[in-house]
Scaffold this motif. Structure first.
Motif, PDB file in Angstrom:
ATOM      1  N   THR A 287      39.571 -64.765  11.525  1.00 51.20           N
ATOM      2  CA  THR A 287      38.035 -64.316  11.157  1.00 51.20           C
ATOM      3  C   THR A 287      37.379 -64.108   9.845  1.00 51.20           C
ATOM      4  O   THR A 287      38.588 -63.124   8.971  1.00 51.20           O
ATOM      5  N   LYS A 288      37.384 -64.594   8.623  1.00 44.45           N
ATOM      6  CA  LYS A 288      36.372 -64.024   7.081  1.00 44.45           C
ATOM      7  C   LYS A 288      36.128 -63.093   7.834  1.00 44.45           C
ATOM      8  O   LYS A 288      35.272 -62.240   8.048  1.00 44.45           O
TER       9      LYS A 288
ATOM     10  N   ASP B 108      31.688 -57.498  11.587  1.00 45.63           N
ATOM     11  CA  ASP B 108      32.468 -56.452  12.004  1.00 45.63           C
ATOM     12  C   ASP B 108      32.878 -55.819  11.450  1.00 45.63           C
ATOM     13  O   ASP B 108      32.164 -55.244  10.539  1.00 45.63           O
TER      14      ASP B 108
END
Length: 305
Positions: free
Chosen positions: A2-3, A67
């Motif tokens: 995930t970037k 995140d």
């Protein structure tokens, strides 16, 4: 994988340079291989900038799912906005607090520090803002610890900057923490800016030091040395890169950087040696060969001096 997300939130009356400067740092970093999404959002649609240019962020901040270690930038706003009306709605302030609890990094540029203070995120923290607003920030939010004469301040996961061009410095510092000094240096060079650091961070990286000049040929020589430390990097080779005589290169290099070619090269080699020593699998002989030292004994002697 995930970037990581780098989010710029456009407040009403946003200052264009406070937005564009830090954003361009991460856009340039993406061109150089950074795995990140650069996202623009707001809580009004469209947003009128302080310069009168109308901006139309595609997302509302509440649509974001962030995140741990994602990054939020709050660019500064027109100073008069602070005295006329609240700079941010209550729901947004609650959302900001929730992001901090999730481990998101929060960065303010210029007087966006007032938004963080209103959210209670600067209570008992060292912080800064534009020099014109330092006194006002301290008076309105006495729980803050406002510092003057600094470019930016890091307090755990909250970063505040002095505004305008210092937003670029803050973005480069955040990028350096993320991807390392050499990567941040390459991005700064791509933007044709000199990477400055906060006075509280005195351990200046050699990759970023001695670059506060505009002589392209000397930058080429410095870049070559960084990439070819395992070779001799003799003065004749460097002079060919600079397209000048060895004697002239030695003179111009010292004038522009304040140190000699040999001093700069040695500092680069020591910096790389310290980096390689962090890997226990590397022997001193291997490190010496990668840094251009003649032997492990020479490297050990220099590191002890």
């Amino acid at each position: 994988m995930t970037k990581k997300k780098v989010v710029f939130i456009l407040l009403p009356q946003v200052e264009l340079l406070d937005l564009a400067g830090p954003a361009q740092v991460f856009i340039e970093a993406r061109h150089q291989g950074l795995a990140a999404d650069v996202i623009f959002c707001g809580f009004h649609q469209p947003v009128s900038s302080a310069a009168g240019l109308i901006l139309a962020p595609a997302l509302h901040y509440s649509d974001l799912i962030l995140d741990t270690d994602d990054i939020i930038f709050l660019p500064g706003i027109h100073a008069e906005t602070l005295s006329r009306e609240p700079a941010a709605e209550k729901a947004f302030l609650e959302w900001l607090r929730s992001q901090v609890q999730k481990g998101v990094l929060i960065c303010s540029v210029c007087n966006a520090a007032f938004v963080l203070a209103e959210a209670g995120l600067l209570d008992q923290r060292e912080c800064t803002t534009h020099w014109r607003s330092v006194k006002m920030l301290q008076q309105l939010y006495p729980a803050t610890k406002v510092l003057t004469d600094v470019l930016f301040v890091k307090s755990e996961r909250i970063y505040t900057s002095a505004g305008v061009s210092s937003g670029i410095d803050l973005a480069l510092f955040v990028l350096e923490e993320w991807k390392g000094a050499l990567f941040a240096h390459h991005v700064a060079r791509g933007l044709v800016v000199y990477h400055r650091r906060n006075a509280d961070h005195s351990q200046q990286s050699i990759y970023l030091a001695y670059r506060n000049h505009i002589r392209a040929e000397i930058h080429r020589v410095q870049d070559y040395m960084i990439e070819h430390l395992h070779t001799d990097c003799d003065l004749d080779t460097l002079a060919d890169i600079a397209v000048m005589s060895p004697r002239n290169l030695a003179r111009v290099f010292k004038t522009q950087t304040g140190i000699t070619v040999h001093q700069y090269l040695t500092a680069l080699r020591i910096e790389k040696a310290h980096t390689l020593r962090k890997n226990p699998a590397h022997t001193m002989a291997y490190i010496a060969s990668q840094c251009g030292f003649r032997s492990a004994r020479q490297l050990q002697r220099i590191l002890l001096s």
